[in-house]
Enzyme design. Structure first.
Site, PDB file in Angstrom:
ATOM      1  N   ASP A 247       0.823  -1.237   0.023  1.00 12.97           N
ATOM      2  CA  ASP A 247       0.022  -0.108  -0.021  1.00 12.97           C
ATOM      3  C   ASP A 247       0.840   1.274   0.019  1.00 12.97           C
ATOM      4  OD1 ASP A 247      -2.725   1.398   0.262  1.00 12.97           O
ATOM      5  OD2 ASP A 247      -1.730   1.979   2.195  1.00 12.97           O
ATOM      6  N   GLU A 331      -2.037  -1.376  -5.870  1.00  8.45           N
ATOM      7  CA  GLU A 331      -3.099  -0.636  -6.457  1.00  8.45           C
ATOM      8  C   GLU A 331      -3.056   0.138  -7.654  1.00  8.45           C
ATOM      9  OE1 GLU A 331      -6.728   2.274  -4.756  1.00  8.45           O
ATOM     10  OE2 GLU A 331      -5.043   1.568  -3.498  1.00  8.45           O
ATOM     11  N   CYS A 391     -13.024  -4.503   6.010  1.00  4.07           N
ATOM     12  CA  CYS A 391     -12.485  -5.047   6.837  1.00  4.07           C
ATOM     13  C   CYS A 391     -11.819  -6.527   6.408  1.00  4.07           C
ATOM     14  CB  CYS A 391     -13.486  -5.770   7.794  1.00  4.07           C
ATOM     15  SG  CYS A 391     -12.760  -6.627   9.310  1.00  4.07           S
ATOM     16  N   CYS A 394     -13.440 -10.066   8.208  1.00  2.00           N
ATOM     17  CA  CYS A 394     -14.489 -10.361   8.045  1.00  2.00           C
ATOM     18  C   CYS A 394     -15.053 -10.056   6.380  1.00  2.00           C
ATOM     19  CB  CYS A 394     -15.809 -10.020   9.099  1.00  2.00           C
ATOM     20  SG  CYS A 394     -15.923  -8.299   9.127  1.00  2.00           S
ATOM     21  N   CYS A 413     -17.290  -7.143  13.294  1.00  2.00           N
ATOM     22  CA  CYS A 413     -16.541  -8.288  13.993  1.00  2.00           C
ATOM     23  C   CYS A 413     -15.798  -7.682  15.216  1.00  2.00           C
ATOM     24  CB  CYS A 413     -15.801  -8.988  13.076  1.00  2.00           C
ATOM     25  SG  CYS A 413     -14.435  -7.883  12.343  1.00  2.00           S
ATOM     26  N   ASP A 420      -3.444   1.767   6.843  1.00  2.00           N
ATOM     27  CA  ASP A 420      -2.476   1.104   5.916  1.00  2.00           C
ATOM     28  C   ASP A 420      -2.371  -0.254   5.723  1.00  2.00           C
ATOM     29  OD1 ASP A 420      -2.475   3.925   5.050  1.00  2.00           O
ATOM     30  OD2 ASP A 420      -0.719   4.284   6.062  1.00  2.00           O
TER      31      ASP A 420
END
Length: 464
Positions: A247, A331, A391, A394, A413, A420
């Site tokens: 990232d 990305e 998340c 989950c 959750c 990051d």
């Protein structure tokens, strides 16, 4: 409503030849006149080899520096003159002038008494300058670049390209990979600092000499060599390739999925006071004076220091990532859109953000991660993938997060996430999903492509 500008009608055939000969001063093709013209073929590299550039610094003697100064000026003049010739031929006569006609015009320029100083420079170097111009026009016609612009003495980089007939290379038998490199129109070899050796027994294909704004001289040597891929990296106790989610950010330059963070060096902020002091000193100098040139060189040396530190940091970082991982996931960032000029309210904050992005050199970092030479795979996740607000435990997608929010808690959750690190983990999971999707469509024994882009995954699957 304004009227559209009339486009010139293209002239071809014998009339075009007459215009080129009489109006533009381009001589007819006399060499191999009886043979039909054929398209030029580009040189192909040897099977199984890769073209690689090695860059070294060298220190010219006063006579070599003087000759290189003439070479840089002649290349710049020929480029501008070729641009004016091709632009004027189309705008005034509707005639298209290509690389071959430009080379014949170059012969006339070298023979003319007014521009006889061009004969002091190797003709192959000047032809390469025209070839660079032809490449600029090709990119313009493909709509991948703007119309070529004139080169300016104090704005454009001083460079010259020598092909095989423009230099002499003699390898040193005592120190393989090093040797004597002598350029055309020079009698002594260059004093090159061989920071690392060239491939042993391989002759250079092309040599480019350049001088930066700080007055330093560099030579880039293009060779064809066989690059062995790195050993495949698997996860411990299995045959699954090791992947890493990366990232990119400004609080931390790089954040990995295991929580490792690489700090942003912020070099421009580190040297901003020194840069401001030097810029004020430059502003006080009289234009055209020697002191103004010295002040400009001091600023250039400081910018060169910043660039060298940034490049060394990125080289070490990307080398470590490529050696330790088999699959790298990033990305798809729209860096050009992020650097658009700021207008209206908040423009100063936007300008500061753009400076930080340029200082981070995201584009160069992503370019170095394209590691096709070493058998690694770079997966580029779609830019609209919600890596930050999803998340990683989950997979519940939460609300949008402001840039100032560095930690958040999942409402489903209850997991507490670092912004990051959570994004890096989501990028890794999504990248591996795309990786296995592309790998499963390939025939047995075939390696996945070096770059898998989410927006182009459908084309990869069809090609497989």
């Amino acid at each position: 409503m304004t009227d559209a500008v009339d486009q010139p009608v293209r002239v071809t055939g014998e009339e075009a030849k007459r215009i080129k000969r009489d109006a533009l001063g381009i001589a007819d093709r006399t060499k191999h006149h009886g043979r039909a013209s054929t398209a030029m073929k580009s040189r192909t590299k040897q099977p199984g080899t890769q073209q690689r550039v090695y860059r070294y610094r060298f220190y010219p003697t006063p006579s070599q520096a003087e000759q290189l100064e003439k070479t840089f000026g002649a290349c710049r003049w020929v480029y501008n003159e070729g641009l004016a010739l091709r632009t004027g031929a189309w705008e005034r006569h509707g005639v298209s002038v290509g690389f071959a006609e430009s080379c014949r015009a170059l012969t006339g320029w070298r023979q003319a008494s007014e521009t006889g100083w061009l004969r002091e420079v190797s003709s192959t170097v000047l032809q390469q300058s025209l070839r660079h111009l032809d490449g600029a026009f090709t990119r313009f016609f493909k709509q991948s670049a703007k119309y070529p612009q004139r080169k300016r003495k104090h704005r454009s980089r001083d460079s010259a390209t020598y092909v095989r007939t423009g230099f002499r290379w003699v390898e040193d038998p005592e120190l393989p990979g090093t040797g004597r490199l002598t350029l055309a129109k020079q009698s002594e070899p260059l004093d090159v600092r061989w920071s690392r050796p060239l491939p042993v027994g391989v002759d250079p294909v092309k040599v480019s000499v350049m001088r930066d704004r700080a007055g330093r001289y560099f030579v880039s040597v293009l060779v064809e060599e066989r690059i062995e891929p790195l050993p495949t990296v698997f996860l411990p106790g299995g045959r699954e390739p090791r992947a890493v989610g990366i990232d990119l950010g400004l609080a931390a330059l790089v954040t990995l999925d295991d929580g490792t963070k690489v700090d942003h060096p912020r070099l421009l902020r580190k040297y901003e006071k020194e840069l401001a002091r030097l810029q004020r000193g430059l502003h006080r100098k009289k234009k055209g004076s020697a002191n103004r040139g010295k002040a400009r060189e001091r600023i250039a040396r400081l910018y060169a220091l910043i660039s060298d530190v940034r490049r060394d940091m990125l080289d070490q970082l990307t080398t470590r990532l490529v050696r330790e991982n088999q699959v790298l996931v990033v990305e798809d960032l729209a860096i050009v859109n992020l650097l658009r000029p700021a207008t209206g309210r908040g423009r100063r904050r936007k300008a500061a953000l753009s400076r930080s992005i340029m200082d981070a050199a995201w584009g160069e970092l992503l370019r170095q991660l394209r590691c096709a030479w070493y058998g690694r795979t770079l997966v580029i996740v779609d830019r609209f993938f919600p890596s930050t607000r999803r998340c990683s435990d989950c997979h519940t997608k939460g609300p949008s997060l402001d840039v100032s929010v560095r930690e958040w808690t999942c409402a489903e959750c209850g997991a507490v996430h670092d912004r990051d690190v959570n994004a890096a983990r989501n990028l890794r999971d999504e990248g591996m999903r795309l990786y296995w999707l592309a790998a499963s469509a390939l025939p047995p024994g075939r390696r996945p492509p070096s770059v898998i882009k989410a927006s182009e995954l459908a084309d990869v699957l069809l090609a497989a």
